[in-house]
Each structure stands twice: as C-alpha cells, then as structure tokens.
Design a protein around this motif. Structure first.
Motif, mmCIF file in Angstrom:
data_model
loop_
_atom_site.group_PDB
_atom_site.id
_atom_site.type_symbol
_atom_site.label_atom_id
_atom_site.label_comp_id
_atom_site.label_asym_id
_atom_site.label_seq_id
_atom_site.Cartn_x
_atom_site.Cartn_y
_atom_site.Cartn_z
ATOM 1 N N MET A 267 -12.732 25.714 1.080
ATOM 2 C CA MET A 267 -12.488 24.397 0.537
ATOM 3 C C MET A 267 -13.794 23.748 0.096
ATOM 4 O O MET A 267 -13.845 23.120 -0.931
ATOM 5 N N THR A 268 -14.832 23.921 0.897
ATOM 6 C CA THR A 268 -16.098 23.287 0.565
ATOM 7 C C THR A 268 -16.609 23.744 -0.797
ATOM 8 O O THR A 268 -17.121 22.937 -1.556
ATOM 9 N N GLU B 173 -17.470 21.287 -3.762
ATOM 10 C CA GLU B 173 -18.857 21.324 -4.245
ATOM 11 C C GLU B 173 -18.887 21.552 -5.756
ATOM 12 O O GLU B 173 -19.667 20.930 -6.473
ATOM 13 N N ILE C 259 -19.471 15.560 1.160
ATOM 14 C CA ILE C 259 -18.698 16.607 1.827
ATOM 15 C C ILE C 259 -19.172 16.744 3.266
ATOM 16 O O ILE C 259 -20.353 16.928 3.518
ATOM 17 N N ARG C 260 -18.219 16.650 4.202
ATOM 18 C CA ARG C 260 -18.521 16.897 5.607
ATOM 19 C C ARG C 260 -17.472 17.848 6.142
ATOM 20 O O ARG C 260 -16.282 17.616 5.985
ATOM 21 N N SER C 261 -17.903 18.881 6.791
ATOM 22 C CA SER C 261 -16.994 19.869 7.355
ATOM 23 C C SER C 261 -17.027 19.753 8.872
ATOM 24 O O SER C 261 -18.100 19.698 9.474
ATOM 25 N N ASP D 64 -15.075 21.227 12.560
ATOM 26 C CA ASP D 64 -14.191 22.188 13.209
ATOM 27 C C ASP D 64 -13.979 21.695 14.630
ATOM 28 O O ASP D 64 -14.941 21.519 15.375
#
Length: 90
Positions: free
Chosen positions: A1-2, A6, A22-24, A26
């Motif tokens: 997804m990133t 991006e 963008i922040r991921s 988990d």
C-alpha cells in the motif's frame, strides 16, 4: 500500500496543494491510539486505511475504525477475507 500512496504523492495526483503524509503502523509492534489519531486527523483531513484484514481480525479492525468514524475520520478497510464480512454502521 505504501508504494501506491508514495507514487500518488510523487505524481501529485491530488494536486500541488495537497500534502500526503504516509505513516505505517503494525499492531504487532505499535500501540494503535485511536483518540490520538482522531485528534491528528481532525476536520476530515486524513484517511486511515486498514489493509490485509482477515476474518479473525475483523472485530479488532472495527474496534479501531469505529471511534475514528465517530470522530469524523475517513476509514477504509480491506483484505481478502473482510471483503465478505458484514460491517456495523458507523
């Protein structure tokens, strides 16, 4: 997804004036703080995307999504299994 997001950021698909941050996260190694996210994404200025949600993870995904929706944050949820699940209205 990133990588997809991006690419959108680099090509400025939402326009020159739109900033994409963008922040991921988990949940295996990050505590998801929904109230903090809701404060950061106030006034409909953000989107939370829950990706890869499996059937057994659907209740927890809803636990994350519901307070965000109540706070006015846009939430998108997807995954092979969750696509066939019934969701609670927000």
């Amino acid at each position: 997804m990133t990588c997809l997001v991006e690419d959108c950021r680099q090509r400025k698909v939402l326009g020159e004036q739109v900033e994409i941050d963008i922040r991921s996260m988990d949940e295996d190694n990050t505590r998801i703080r929904t109230q903090r996210l809701a404060r950061e994404l106030k006034d409909g200025q953000g989107l939370v995307i829950l990706v890869g949600v499996q059937s057994n993870q659907f209740p927890r995904a809803m636990d994350i999504a519901l307070p965000l929706r109540v706070a006015g944050v846009h939430v998108c949820m997807g995954g092979l299994h969750v696509s066939g699940s019934l969701g609670r209205p927000a």
